[in-house]
Design a protein around this motif. Structure first.
Motif, PDB file in Angstrom:
ATOM      1  N   LEU A  64      -5.218  18.126   2.098  1.00  0.00           N
ATOM      2  CA  LEU A  64      -4.580  18.341   1.073  1.00  0.00           C
ATOM      3  C   LEU A  64      -4.266  18.755   0.307  1.00  0.00           C
ATOM      4  N   ASN A  65      -5.208  19.768  -0.120  1.00  0.00           N
ATOM      5  CA  ASN A  65      -4.268  21.396  -0.946  1.00  0.00           C
ATOM      6  C   ASN A  65      -3.331  21.814   0.185  1.00  0.00           C
ATOM      7  N   GLU A  66      -2.753  22.051   1.601  1.00  0.00           N
ATOM      8  CA  GLU A  66      -2.053  22.921   1.970  1.00  0.00           C
ATOM      9  C   GLU A  66      -0.807  21.286   1.538  1.00  0.00           C
ATOM     10  N   SER A  67      -0.681  20.205   1.826  1.00  0.00           N
ATOM     11  CA  SER A  67      -0.135  19.269   2.250  1.00  0.00           C
ATOM     12  C   SER A  67       0.261  19.231   0.163  1.00  0.00           C
ATOM     13  N   ILE A  98       4.102  18.554   7.210  1.00  0.00           N
ATOM     14  CA  ILE A  98       2.789  17.061   6.070  1.00  0.00           C
ATOM     15  C   ILE A  98       1.732  16.041   6.562  1.00  0.00           C
ATOM     16  N   ASN A  99       2.814  15.116   7.512  1.00  0.00           N
ATOM     17  CA  ASN A  99       2.420  14.268   8.884  1.00  0.00           C
ATOM     18  C   ASN A  99       0.566  14.395   9.305  1.00  0.00           C
ATOM     19  N   LEU A 100       1.589  15.874   9.616  1.00  0.00           N
ATOM     20  CA  LEU A 100      -0.276  16.077  10.749  1.00  0.00           C
ATOM     21  C   LEU A 100      -0.825  16.705   9.728  1.00  0.00           C
ATOM     22  N   LEU A 101      -0.854  17.190   8.697  1.00  0.00           N
ATOM     23  CA  LEU A 101      -1.793  17.272   7.857  1.00  0.00           C
ATOM     24  C   LEU A 101      -2.208  16.173   7.393  1.00  0.00           C
ATOM     25  N   LEU A 102      -1.667  15.739   6.901  1.00  0.00           N
ATOM     26  CA  LEU A 102      -2.136  13.869   6.277  1.00  0.00           C
ATOM     27  C   LEU A 102      -2.780  12.845   6.879  1.00  0.00           C
ATOM     28  N   LYS A 103      -2.842  13.661   8.387  1.00  0.00           N
ATOM     29  CA  LYS A 103      -3.960  12.150   8.943  1.00  0.00           C
ATOM     30  C   LYS A 103      -4.871  12.592   9.771  1.00  0.00           C
ATOM     31  N   ASN A 104      -5.173  14.239   9.341  1.00  0.00           N
ATOM     32  CA  ASN A 104      -7.058  14.156   8.549  1.00  0.00           C
ATOM     33  C   ASN A 104      -7.023  14.756   7.217  1.00  0.00           C
ATOM     34  N   PRO A 105      -7.105  14.196   6.026  1.00  0.00           N
ATOM     35  CA  PRO A 105      -7.293  14.497   4.954  1.00  0.00           C
ATOM     36  C   PRO A 105      -8.081  15.238   4.931  1.00  0.00           C
ATOM     37  N   THR A 106      -8.909  16.181   5.388  1.00  0.00           N
ATOM     38  CA  THR A 106      -9.591  17.150   4.569  1.00  0.00           C
ATOM     39  C   THR A 106      -9.359  17.378   3.122  1.00  0.00           C
ATOM     40  N   LEU A 144      -5.501   9.442  -0.521  1.00  0.00           N
ATOM     41  CA  LEU A 144      -6.637  10.155   0.228  1.00  0.00           C
ATOM     42  C   LEU A 144      -7.049  10.587  -0.790  1.00  0.00           C
ATOM     43  N   PRO A 145      -7.130  11.126  -1.288  1.00  0.00           N
ATOM     44  CA  PRO A 145      -8.249  11.465  -1.711  1.00  0.00           C
ATOM     45  C   PRO A 145      -9.200  10.296  -2.327  1.00  0.00           C
ATOM     46  N   SER A 146      -9.168   9.033  -2.729  1.00  0.00           N
ATOM     47  CA  SER A 146     -10.205   8.550  -2.997  1.00  0.00           C
ATOM     48  C   SER A 146     -10.627   7.569  -2.406  1.00  0.00           C
ATOM     49  N   LYS A 147     -11.744   7.478  -2.811  1.00  0.00           N
ATOM     50  CA  LYS A 147     -12.634   6.442  -2.184  1.00  0.00           C
ATOM     51  C   LYS A 147     -13.179   4.410  -2.425  1.00  0.00           C
ATOM     52  N   GLN A 148     -12.396   4.358  -3.167  1.00  0.00           N
ATOM     53  CA  GLN A 148     -12.111   3.251  -3.781  1.00  0.00           C
ATOM     54  C   GLN A 148     -11.117   2.239  -4.541  1.00  0.00           C
ATOM     55  N   ILE A 149     -10.229   1.600  -4.741  1.00  0.00           N
ATOM     56  CA  ILE A 149      -8.803   1.794  -5.439  1.00  0.00           C
ATOM     57  C   ILE A 149      -9.706   0.146  -6.163  1.00  0.00           C
ATOM     58  N   LEU A 150      -9.321   0.378  -7.640  1.00  0.00           N
ATOM     59  CA  LEU A 150      -9.478  -0.858  -7.834  1.00  0.00           C
ATOM     60  C   LEU A 150      -7.597  -1.251  -8.355  1.00  0.00           C
ATOM     61  N   PHE A 151      -6.878  -2.955  -7.682  1.00  0.00           N
ATOM     62  CA  PHE A 151      -5.612  -3.016  -7.764  1.00  0.00           C
ATOM     63  C   PHE A 151      -6.161  -3.713  -8.992  1.00  0.00           C
ATOM     64  N   ARG A 152      -5.016  -3.825  -9.919  1.00  0.00           N
ATOM     65  CA  ARG A 152      -5.171  -4.516 -11.096  1.00  0.00           C
ATOM     66  C   ARG A 152      -3.532  -4.924 -11.673  1.00  0.00           C
ATOM     67  N   VAL A 153      -3.631  -6.331 -12.260  1.00  0.00           N
ATOM     68  CA  VAL A 153      -2.460  -6.616 -13.056  1.00  0.00           C
ATOM     69  C   VAL A 153      -2.555  -7.043 -14.321  1.00  0.00           C
TER      70      VAL A 153
END
Length: 349
Positions: A146-149, A134-142, A176-185
């Motif tokens: 990601l599906n295999e992980s 899983i660690n190996l796959l997530l280093k290249n999150p295609t 990892l599948p995200s492109k832009q994240i909004l962080f809110r409180v």
């Protein structure tokens, strides 16, 4: 290995079924076992049904055993997941037969096998393989990786739901599948939190999580596919408290009456950290948190001869009486602690 060899010996009487068994899974055999077990427990199976139970039990075990031997012969690192499942299948079957009447077990040629070592060994090797893969796959999150992980993480959860890597893997599969994240409180007005509580909680030097950029203030025309929302749900403030213990200290003829006082106060914030799919408005992960800021201050008051006091008491006597911190000060400290937790949990290198 000795246990598995004993299993193979026990199955030898059914060798005439080997050719067919290798072409089958154990599903039908296990269905038959589960169907016949209730009557077998009551000794209500005729000879034909006992024979059917016997064949189903040994043939299912033989299929699993032969497959285990086949996998081990390959020497491949990914074999241990299936080996773990199959050894567990054998163990679960024998536990079902173990409770049957002795006469039924004798007819079935039942022999209990100690599979604990094989189960633990295969479990450990399966976990090591899964975490490394899983660690190996997530280093290249295609998308494919990601599906295999995701599939492998599900296996890891089944094999050991307490594995310490699971939460981190699940988090990465969301981020990892995200492109832009909004962080809110989210700070409900009725909780009366400090105006800069959110600013303190989201005080980041680096604006990325696992390499994915995030904003704490939404930027116009920016499309966010993931929101991390800190939901503040409850505020608990303890009353100001002073606990006092009075005792005497002596040195020769000198006596001192000491009152040891401890001031205490705490503020606790409870809530959840939610990871939300912005498009679908689904909460993907919700992690509860409970953060407290506790004030404790110890000092002493004296009545009598100071020369009778111990070194520890003298230190307490030198401390000045102070005021309790305000609710706002402790709440701001909670916000800073929340910020440290967010950094350590979501910005690990």
């Amino acid at each position: 290995m000795k246990t598995l060899k004993l299993l193979f010996f026990c199955l030898a009487i059914f060798s005439t079924f080997n050719a067919n068994a290798q072409k089958q899974t154990t599903i039908e055999y296990d269905k038959t076992i589960d169907k016949l077990i209730p009557k077998a427990k009551k000794n209500k199976l005729n000879d034909e049904k006992i024979n059917e139970l016997t064949i189903s039990y040994h043939q299912a075990n033989e299929i699993d055993h032969m497959r285990i031997m086949e996998l081990k012969a390959t020497g491949e690192p990914d074999i241990w997941i299936e080996i773990y499942y199959r050894i567990n299948n054998i163990n679960k079957r024998q536990e079902k037969i173990k409770v049957l009447p002795e006469n039924v077990k004798k007819v079935m040629n039942y022999k209990h096998l100690n599979l604990e070592n094989e189960i633990n060994n295969s479990k450990e090797k399966a976990e090591l393989y899964l975490c490394a893969k899983i660690n190996l796959l997530l280093k290249n999150p295609t998308e494919e990786n990601l599906n295999e992980s995701s599939v492998l993480v599900n296996h890891l959860i089944k094999i050991n739901p307490q594995n310490s890597n699971i939460d981190d893997f699940r988090l990465k599969l969301v981020v990892l599948p995200s492109k832009q994240i909004l962080f809110r409180v989210a700070t409900p007005t009725e909780l009366y939190l400090p105006d800069n509580f959110a600013q303190l909680a989201l005080n980041f030097d680096e604006r990325t999580i696992y390499g994915i950029p995030f904003d704490i203030v939404p930027i116009e025309k920016t499309e966010y596919d993931l929101m991390i929302r800190i939901m503040i749900e409850k505020k608990i403030i303890s009353p100001n408290r002073i606990d006092a213990v009075t005792f005497e200290e002596k040195s020769g003829d000198l006596v001192a009456k000491v009152t040891d006082k401890t001031m205490s106060k705490s503020v606790t914030i409870k809530g959840e950290i939610e990871f939300i799919d912005v498009e679908k408005e689904n909460i993907l992960i919700a992690t509860p948190f409970d953060i407290a800021s506790t004030f404790v201050y110890n000092y002493a008051e004296l009545s009598g001869d100071k020369a009778a006091c111990s070194a520890h008491t003298l230190e307490l006597l030198d401390k000045q009486v102070i005021d309790f911190p305000s609710d706002e000060a402790l709440l701001k400290d909670v916000a800073r602690k929340l910020n440290m937790i967010l950094k350590s949990r979501y910005q690990k290198k």
